[in-house]
Write an enzyme that holds these catalytic residues in place. Structure first.
Site, mmCIF file in Angstrom:
data_model
loop_
_atom_site.group_PDB
_atom_site.id
_atom_site.type_symbol
_atom_site.label_atom_id
_atom_site.label_comp_id
_atom_site.label_asym_id
_atom_site.label_seq_id
_atom_site.Cartn_x
_atom_site.Cartn_y
_atom_site.Cartn_z
ATOM 1 N N ARG A 68 0.815 -1.278 -0.071
ATOM 2 C CA ARG A 68 0.004 -0.007 0.075
ATOM 3 C C ARG A 68 0.747 1.295 0.085
ATOM 4 N NH1 ARG A 68 -4.088 -2.069 4.291
ATOM 5 N NH2 ARG A 68 -2.125 -3.233 4.718
ATOM 6 N N LYS A 175 0.626 -19.121 6.088
ATOM 7 C CA LYS A 175 -0.098 -19.420 7.281
ATOM 8 C C LYS A 175 -0.881 -18.057 8.047
ATOM 9 C CE LYS A 175 1.124 -21.215 11.956
ATOM 10 N NZ LYS A 175 1.374 -19.809 12.570
ATOM 11 N N HIS A 205 6.218 -23.265 7.202
ATOM 12 C CA HIS A 205 7.732 -23.038 6.953
ATOM 13 C C HIS A 205 8.495 -24.217 7.859
ATOM 14 C CE1 HIS A 205 7.490 -21.051 11.326
ATOM 15 N NE2 HIS A 205 8.806 -21.292 11.120
ATOM 16 N N LYS A 209 12.549 -26.700 7.028
ATOM 17 C CA LYS A 209 13.731 -26.980 7.883
ATOM 18 C C LYS A 209 14.474 -28.196 7.294
ATOM 19 C CE LYS A 209 11.332 -24.691 11.772
ATOM 20 N NZ LYS A 209 12.255 -23.404 12.000
ATOM 21 N N ASP A 262 -2.251 -21.522 16.457
ATOM 22 C CA ASP A 262 -0.823 -20.912 15.903
ATOM 23 C C ASP A 262 0.167 -22.194 15.783
ATOM 24 O OD1 ASP A 262 0.947 -19.046 15.156
ATOM 25 O OD2 ASP A 262 1.908 -19.036 17.186
ATOM 26 N N HIS A 267 2.464 -26.634 12.454
ATOM 27 C CA HIS A 267 3.733 -27.032 12.576
ATOM 28 C C HIS A 267 3.831 -28.489 13.414
ATOM 29 C CE1 HIS A 267 4.404 -23.351 11.244
ATOM 30 N NE2 HIS A 267 4.579 -22.750 12.253
HETATM 31 C C1 BG6 Z 1 4.937 -19.273 13.535
HETATM 32 C C2 BG6 Z 1 4.123 -18.812 14.910
HETATM 33 O O1 BG6 Z 1 4.289 -20.099 12.500
HETATM 34 O O2 BG6 Z 1 6.113 -20.317 13.955
HETATM 35 C C3 BG6 Z 1 4.990 -18.042 15.826
HETATM 36 O O3 BG6 Z 1 3.267 -18.119 14.278
HETATM 37 C C4 BG6 Z 1 6.057 -18.975 16.237
HETATM 38 O O4 BG6 Z 1 4.103 -17.972 16.926
HETATM 39 C C5 BG6 Z 1 7.020 -19.528 14.914
HETATM 40 O O5 BG6 Z 1 7.213 -18.494 16.963
HETATM 41 C C6 BG6 Z 1 7.775 -20.756 15.223
HETATM 42 O O6 BG6 Z 1 8.786 -20.897 14.307
HETATM 43 P P1 BG6 Z 1 10.317 -21.330 14.464
HETATM 44 O O7 BG6 Z 1 10.954 -21.346 13.013
HETATM 45 O O8 BG6 Z 1 11.015 -20.083 15.015
HETATM 46 O O9 BG6 Z 1 10.154 -22.598 15.363
#
Ligand code: BG6
Length: 519
Positions: A68, A175, A205, A209, A262, A267
Site C-alpha cells: 500500500r 499461514k 515453514h 527446515k 498458531d 507445525h
Molecule cells: C510461527 C508462529 O508460525 O512459527 C510463531 O506464528 C512461532 O508464533 C513460529 O514463534 C515458530 O517458528 P520457528 O521456526 O522459530 O520454530
C-alpha cells in the site's frame, strides 16, 4: 476446468520438475503481496538472495513487491539493501547483490482495488517483454490472512492466474490457512473455484527446515529403524516445540490465535505426520501428501471428556527467562488484562491404525518456556525380559531416539552400556550425530527450498487442501470445548518454566515424564 486441461497442466508440471530439479529454475517473476512487510525483509529477500548465490535463479528473473505504501523502485531497493544488513544469513557479495537488486521492482496498490491488478498486469507484461520472463508468475501472498481470498479472486478476474502449455502461474499462501475447520474449508472452496489445486502452494515453514525434511530420509532411506517403527517396539513418542520468546509485538494476532491454532494443526502436525505416516510408494508430491492426510485422519477423535483429560492449556504469568524478568501474557501489549487465550498446549493423542494402536503421542508447545528447542523423542519398549535380575541392575533405562529439529540439529540414540569395572552396572550412553559436524553450517532462512520448489512446480513440501483440513478436523473438538469452558486458573505457569502442572500430570498418570524437563 476440463479433465484434459488438468492433465495437460499436471504433465507440464511434472516435466518441468524433472528438467529443473537441482538446476536453475526457469524464467519467471515473483510478485510479493505485502512486499514492504516484515516477512519479505526478514525471510523472503534473504532466501531469494541465497538462491541467487547458489546459482539457482535464472537470468530471466524479476521480483515485484506490491504494497500500500507509496515508494519508487529505488527507495524500495534501498530499504531492502538496508534490511539485508540485518537479516542476510550470509555475507553480501556486492556483485551478486547488484545483479539481484536490478531485478527488483515496486508497485504501489491496495489489495482491494481492481485498478491495482490492471497496473500489475501491465507491469508484468512490460517485464516479460524486457527480461524474457515468459509469462511465468509466482504470486507470494505474504499478507494478513484476511486478504488471501480477495487477492486470488482479483488476480483471476484480470486473467493473471490463467495457465497454458507455455506458461505457469503459481500461488504461495502463508499461514494461517483458516482458523478452524469451517473457515479452512470455505477458503479452499473459494480459492479452488478460480484456480487449480496444482497452482496452490500452502506453505508451512517447518517443512523448509532441513531436519524436518530429513525425517523422511531417516525413516525411508535407511533399513534399520523402520522394522521397529511400530507398537511392538515403540512405547511412546514425545514431540516438543518449545520457545523462549513470548508473544513480542504480536499480541493482537495472538489474542485471535492462541497456541493451539498458531502451532498445532500446522507445525506440530507436520512433525507428527512425517514421523508416523506409512511409507509412500514413491517420493511424488501427491503420494506423500496422501499418506500425510491418511495419518491425520487416523488420529482418534477427541470426545468432550477426552478433551478434558488429554488436552492441557496454559498461559504464562510473570517469571524469569535467561535470568531476566519476563512479564505475564496478560500484561503484554494489545492483550486483554483478563485474556483467556492459551500460550501453551499439551496433548495426548492416539493413532488408530495397525502400526500405532495403543502408542500414545504426547505433543506440547508453548511460549516463554525455559529453552528454545524442537525435538521428537521416540522411546522404545524395554527388552522383553530382564537378564540381570541377580545383579546390581534392577531397572533398565529405555532406549530413546531423539531427532532434534532446532537448534543444534541432529539425531541421537540413547542406550545402556556396561560401566567398566568388576561389578555389573549399566550406564546410559548416547550416540550423537550433529548436522554441523558432518555437513558444516549452512546458514539459511528455511524459505529457500520452498520458494525454489514452487518455481520448479514441486508441491511435495506444501500442504494440499485435504492436509490442511485434516489438521483442523483433529483440533476442532478441542477448540469447541475450550471455547465454552474457560480456564479458571490462568495464568497457570510462570514464564521460564515448562508449562502448567497439568502437563506434567498428563504424563505422570501414565507413569511417564517429559524428557526435557529435568535436563
Ligand atoms: C510461527 C508462529 O508460525 O512459527 C510463531 O506464528 C512461532 O508464533 C513460529 O514463534 C515458530 O517458528 P520457528 O521456526 O522459530 O520454530
Amino acid at each position: 476446468m476440463t479433465a484434459t486441461a488438468t492433465q495437460t497442466s499436471t504433465q507440464i508440471q511434472e516435466s518441468r520438475m524433472k528438467e529443473l530439479a537441482g538446476q536453475k529454475a526457469g524464467p519467471c517473476i515473483i510478485v510479493i503481496f505485502g512486499g514492504a512487510g516484515d516477512l519479505t525483509k526478514r525471510k523472503l529477500i534473504p532466501a531469494l538472495y541465497n538462491l541467487s548465490l547458489h546459482n539457482l535463479l535464472p537470468d530471466q528473473f524479476a521480483i515485484v513487491g506490491m504494497a500500500r505504501s507509496e515508494k519508487s523502485d529505488d527507495s524500495f531497493r534501498d530499504e531492502l539493501t538496508q534490511a539485508m544488513e540485518q537479516f542476510a544469513t550470509t555475507k553480501i557479495e556486492p556483485q551478486k547483490w547488484d545483479w539481484f537488486l536490478k531485478r527488483i521492482h515496486y508497485l504501489n496498490g491496495h489489495f482491494e482495488d481492481p485498478e491495482a491488478y490492471k497496473k500489475l498486469q501491465t507491469l508484468l507484461a512490460g517485464i516479460d517483454s524486457k527480461v524474457q520472463t515468459g509469462g511465468n508468475y509466482l504470486f507470494y501472498l505474504a499478507t494478513a490472512e484476511d486478504y488471501f481470498e480477495q487477492i486470488i479472486k482479483m488476480l483471476a478476474q484480470v486473467g493473471l492466474t490463467n495457465e497454458d502449455e507455455n506458461h505457469w502461474r503459481n500461488i504461495i499462501i502463508e499461514k494461517p490457512f483458516g482458523n478452524d475447520l469451517e473457515s479452512a474449508k470455505a477458503l479452499n472452496r473459494s480459492i479452488l473455484s478460480v484456480v487449480k489445486e496444482s497452482q496452490v502452494y500452502r506453505i508451512d515453514h517447518y517443512l523448509g527446515k532441513e531436519t524436518v525434511q530429513n525425517i523422511m530420509v531417516f525413516r525411508f532411506g535407511n533399513g534399520f529403524f523402520e522394522p521397529a517403527w511400530n507398537n511392538r517396539f515403540i512405547d511412546h513418542v514425545q514431540i516438543t516445540v518449545a520457545e523462549t520468546v513470548g508473544v513480542e509485538t504480536r499480541g493482537g494476532f495472538y489474542e485471535r490465535a492462541g497456541a493451539l491454532r498458531d502451532m498445532v494443526p500446522n507445525h506440530l502436525f507436520q512433525l507428527l505426520s512425517l514421523i508416523a505416516m506409512e511409507p509412500p510408494t514413491c517420493f511424488d508430491a501427491d503420494t506423500v501428501r496422501t499418506k500425510k492426510t491418511e495419518l491425520l485422519t487416523a488420529i482418534r477423535p477427541l470426545k468432550r471428556e477426552a478433551v478434558r483429560q488429554n488436552a492441557v492449556r496454559g498461559q504464562y504469568g510473570d517469571g524469569t527467562i535467561d535470568g531476566k524478568p519476563a512479564k505475564a501474557y496478560r500484561s503484554e501489549s494489545r492483550v486483554a488484562p483478563d485474556s483467556s487465550v492459551e500460550t501453551f498446549v499439551a496433548l495426548k493423542l492416539f493413532i488408530d491404525n495397525w502400526r500405532w494402536t495403543d502408542v500414545p503421542f504426547y505433543l506440547r508447545t508453548g511460549k516463554h518456556l525455559p529453552k528454545r528447542v524442537s525435538e521428537i523423542a521416540i522411546q522404545f519398549k524395554s527388552p522383553p525380559s530382564c537378564l540381570f535380575r541377580d545383579t546390581n541392575v534392577d531397572t533398565l533405562k529405555p532406549n530413546v531416539l531423539v531427532m532434534q529439529i532446532q537448534p543444534d540439529e541432529g539425531i541421537s540414540l540413547q542406550f545402556g552400556a556396561k560401566v567398566p569395572g568388576p561389578t555389573l552396572k549399566i550406564g546410559q550412553v548416547e550416540m550423537d550425530f550433529r548436522y554441523n559436524d558432518y555437513f558444516g553450517a549452512s546458514p539459511q532462512t528455511g524459505y529457500e527450498t520452498l520458494i525454489y520448489d514452487c518455481m520448479i512446480g514441486d508441491q511435495t513440501l506444501f500442504n494440499r487442501a485435504d492436509n490442511v483440513e485434516a489438521g483442523w478436523a483433529v483440533v476442532k473438538p478441542i477448540q469447541e470445548v475450550w471455547q465454552v469452558e474457560k480456564c479458571a486458573d490462568f495464568p497457570n505457569y510462570a514464564a521460564g518454566t515448562w508449562g502448567p502442572k497439568k502437563a506434567e500430570e498428563l504424563m505422570a498418570q501414565d507413569g511417564r515424564k517429559w524428557r526435557l524437563d529435568n535436563q
